[in-house]
Write a protein that holds these residues in place. Structure first.
Motif: not given
Length: 265
Positions: A193-214
């Protein structure tokens, strides 16, 4: 321990008794007694059985019991002694039958039954020294047997208790193993569960970073630049219009000066 056997010789039937079966039984008993004295116990058993077929008497059962006893068949001998005691009306035969029954039970290590048979014999003939001696030996053996059985029972109880303790310990160990397995499985689930949460958080962070770059690639209004007033804007537009007119005039002049009449060749 010596056991003496006494035979009861049959009394001759009265001359006026014409019963054939009684005569046959009498003759077979005489033959059996003769074979018994000669220690031919197998022949004695055959003759006594023949006598009993003709007449099931106390004497016949008693003598057959003696032949069986001497042949080592104590169990069958005991049965014949019991039959003789139940059929007998003669106290001497009854007392002897119970005494011999005690001997047969003693040989089978049935000491409790042996003691009871000796007591029955002594109730009829209390002065029988041999029966008293045999009774005392049977009582001692019975006590020893009871002590051995008690010790065996104690040992068995201890063994059962130890086996139960081992089973309980084994059950506790299995329960602990199961608890450890459950805890390990629960820990693995938490890690997943922790690993899945970390992966979800990483995906959210990556999506947020891409959105900021755009958003950074598009022109952003300068919030620090001061706004132009309406009058200033109209003045700037008028200046631009005058400049555009001046430019158009210059272009028209250049066009006229460049044209010539006639052909230049």
């Amino acid at each position: 321990m010596q056991f003496k056997r006494w035979l009861f010789l049959p009394i001759f039937l009265l001359a006026f008794t014409p019963l054939l079966d009684a005569q046959t039984s009498h003759r077979a008993l005489r033959n059996g007694n003769k074979a018994y004295k000669d220690q031919n116990f197998n022949e004695a058993k055959s003759e006594y059985n023949r006598a009993l077929e003709a007449d099931n008497s106390a004497k016949g059962n008693y003598n057959l019991g003696n032949a069986l006893f001497e042949g080592g068949d104590y169990e069958e001998a005991a049965k014949k002694y019991e039959e003789a005691a139940s059929l007998s009306t003669d106290p001497t035969i009854t007392s002897s039958a119970y005494r011999n029954l005690g001997d047969a039970q003693y040989q089978q290590e049935n000491y409790k039954e042996s003691v009871e048979a000796y007591k029955q014999s002594l109730r009829i003939n209390p002065d029988d020294k041999e029966t008293k001696y045999n009774l005392s030996k049977a009582i001692r053996r019975l006590q020893q047997q009871q002590q051995q059985e008690q010790q065996q029972q104690q040992n068995q109880d201890q063994q059962d208790q130890q086996d139960q303790q081992q089973q309980d310990q084994q059950g506790q160990g299995e329960q602990q193993d199961q608890q450890q397995q459950d805890q390990q499985s629960e820990g693995e689930q938490q890690q997943d569960q922790q690993s899945q949460q970390q992966q979800n958080q990483q995906q959210q962070d990556q999506q947020q970073q891409e959105s900021n770059q755009n958003q950074q690639g598009e022109p952003q209004p300068n919030k620090d630049q001061p706004k132009m007033s309406r009058e200033e804007a109209e003045r700037q537009l008028a200046i631009a219009a005058e400049a555009e007119k001046e430019t158009m005039k210059n272009l028209q002049k250049g066009a006229r000066s460049g044209c010539k009449d006639g052909k230049d060749w």
